[in-house]
Design a protein around this motif. Structure first.
Motif: not given
Length: 452
Positions: A412-425
Motif C-alpha cells: 500500500y506504500r511502495p515508497e516505504a520499500a525504497q526507504a527500507f532498502l536505503q536503511q539496509s533492509g
C-alpha cells in the motif's frame, strides 16, 4: 486500485488476501489453544492453617463411617466449635478423590451438607461452603455434578455481606460452570447473570477477581453466544468491566486480567461489539496501553521489562489480545486506534517480550491491511526503524509477523520499500534466508522491495 508496479507483487503469492488468510488461520489456532487451556482450568481456594501449608498436617482418606460421624457432629454437636471442627476434618478428607467418591455415594450426605450451608451460624456456613468448594474442584465430573443441588443457595449468598463467603461461592460456581452443560442449564434460569451483576461493584478486590473468573467460565461456554452473552450485554456488567480496566493507581492487575478474559470471549463471539465500543472499549484499552507504554518509556532502569512483567504479568498481553480482536474486522476501530495516536506507544512495547511483540505486530497488521489510507499513518514514522529492530530478533514468530507487516506496508506504500532498502533492509533479511520456516516469506519480501 493497485498500480501496475504493485501488480507485480501478485505472482509471488503475497497479496493482501493471502496474508490475511495466513494470519486468520494462525490466530484461529491460537484462540482454540487458549480456549482449551482455560476450559480445563479450575480454581482452588484454600485457607490453610500454618501446619497444612507446611505439609505437617496430612489429611487422611475418610471412609463412610468417618464421613457420617463428621456430618453428625456438624449437625448435632453441642458446641459451635465442635461442629465447625467436624466440618474442617471433613473438608481436609475431601481433598482426596477416594473420599470424594465415598461422600457422593453415601445417601443423604450432600443433602446434609447443603443443610449446613444454610446454617445461620456464619463460621459453620463458611466451612460447609469450603467443603462444597473442594468437591467442585474435583477432576471427576460426577463429583462436581453432585454439587448442583447447592447452586441456588450459592447464588443467593452472592448478595450477602460476607466477602469471604461471596468469594468462595464465586469460585465454586465457576468450577461448576466449567464442568457441565447441565450445570449451566440449571444456573441460567436460577438467575446467575443478575446474581453476578450484583457483585460487580463490590469494594473487595478478592471478590472482583473471583467474579471475573466465574464470569469468564460462563462466557466461554459453547452455548454462550446465543444463551448467555446477550443477557450479560444487557446487564450493567460491561460498563463496570471496562471501568476496572482503566489505568491509574487503583488498577489491580489480577482483577483486570480476569475481566480482560471476559471481554475476550464477548468480543470473539461478535454478538454486539458495537455496544462495547459505545461503552468506550477502544478508548479504555488505548488508555491502558498508553499507561503501560508510558511506564516503559519513563523508566531508566536497565531491567525495565522484568519490572513491568512482574507488576503486570498477564495484563499487557491480554489487553493486546482484546485490541487485536477488535481491530481484526473493524475499520472503524482501526480509525479510533489511529485517532488516539497509539502507533508510537504500541511500538514502545516491542522490547517487552516475544509474546508482546507478536501481539503488537498483529494489531499493526490489522491496521495496515485496511488499505492505503491507514498505511499513511504508519509511514513515514518510526515503524520502519522498529521493524528493522524486530528483524534482528531470534524468535521466528516475531520475525515472521514483522515480515507480514512489511509486505502489507509495501503493497500500500511502495515508497516505504525504497526507504527500507536505503536503511539496509536487505541485509536485515539475509540473516533469515536459511531458516526453513521463514525462507518463503523472506524471498517474497525481497522481491517486493526490489520491484517497488
Amino acid at each position: 486500485m493497485l498500480s501496475p508496479r504493485q501488480g507485480l507483487l501478485r505472482p509471488v503469492g503475497c497479496g493482501v488476501e493471502e496474508l490475511r488468510r495466513r494470519r486468520r488461520e494462525r490466530e484461529a489456532a491460537l484462540r482454540r489453544a487458549r480456549r482449551e487451556q482455560q476450559l480445563v482450568s479450575k480454581r482452588l481456594l484454600r485457607d490453610d492453617t500454618p501446619e497444612e501449608a507446611e505439609g505437617r498436617c496430612v489429611a487422611a482418606v475418610l471412609g463412610e463411617a468417618e464421613i457420617q460421624q463428621f456430618l453428625r457432629l456438624a449437625q448435632r454437636g453441642t458446641e459451635e466449635k465442635e461442629r465447625e471442627g467436624a466440618l474442617v476434618s471433613l473438608r481436609r478428607g475431601l481433598q482426596h478423590p477416594e473420599t470424594q467418591q465415598t461422600f457422593i455415594r453415601l445417601e443423604g450426605s450432600m443433602r446434609t451438607l447443603v443443610g449446613l450451608l444454610t446454617s445461620n451460624q456464619a463460621l459453620l456456613q463458611l466451612e460447609a461452603a469450603r467443603c462444597l468448594h473442594e468437591l467442585s474442584h474435583s477432576e471427576q465430573s460426577e463429583v462436581a455434578e453432585a454439587c448442583l443441588p447447592a447452586t441456588s443457595y450459592l447464588l443467593t449468598y452472592l448478595a450477602g455481606h460476607s466477602s469471604d463467603l461471596i468469594e468462595l461461592c464465586l469460585y465454586t460456581l465457576g468450577n461448576l460452570i466449567v464442568e457441565s452443560e447441565a450445570g449451566r442449564r440449571q444456573l441460567l434460569p436460577q438467575g446467575i447473570v443478575p446474581a453476578l451483576a450484583s457483585c460487580i461493584q463490590s469494594p473487595h478486590l478478592a471478590v472482583l477477581e473471583a467474579l471475573g473468573y466465574a464470569l469468564s467460565q460462563l462466557l466461554q461456554a459453547k452455548e454462550a453466544p446465543k444463551k448467555i452473552i446477550p443477557s450479560v450485554l444487557a446487564s450493567p456488567i460491561p460498563e463496570h468491566m471496562l471501568r476496572l480496566l482503566q489505568p491509574g493507581p487503583k488498577l489491580n492487575s489480577g482483577v483486570a486480567v480476569e475481566f480482560a478474559w471476559c471481554l475476550h470471549y464477548i468480543i470473539c463471539s461478535q454478538v454486539n461489539n458495537a455496544l462495547l465500543i459505545t461503552h468506550g472499549a477502544v478508548s479504555t484499552l488505548g488508555l491502558l496501553l498508553l499507561y503501560l507504554a508510558g511506564t516503559v518509556q519513563s523508566s531508566e532502569d536497565a531491567g525495565l521489562e522484568l519490572f513491568l512483567l512482574q507488576k503486570h504479568p498477564s495484563l499487557l498481553p491480554e489487553g493486546l489480545w482484546l485490541l487485536n480482536n477488535l481491530t481484526a474486522n473493524s475499520p472503524s476501530v482501526c480509525t479510533s486506534l489511529l485517532s488516539l495516536d497509539l502507533i508510537k506507544p504500541l511500538l514502545q512495547l516491542l522490547p517487552v517480550s516475544n509474546v508482546v511483540s507478536v501481539l503488537v505486530l498483529t494489531v499493526l497488521c490489522n491496521v495496515a491491511e485496511k488499505g492505503p489510507a491507514y498505511c499513511r499513518h504508519l509511514w513515514p514514522g518510526p515503524l520502519l526503524p522498529s521493524l528493522l529492530d524486530t528483524l534482528a530478533f531470534s524468535d521466528t514468530e516475531v520475525v515472521g509477523q514483522s515480515l507480514e507487516l512489511l509486505q502489507l506496508l509495501f503493497l500500500y506504500r511502495p515508497e516505504a520499500a525504497q526507504a527500507f532498502l536505503q536503511q539496509s533492509g536487505l541485509q536485515a533479511l539475509k540473516r533469515h534466508e536459511e531458516e526453513a520456516q521463514l525462507q518463503d516469506r523472506v524471498h517474497a519480501l525481497q522481491q517486493t522491495a526490489l520491484h517497488s
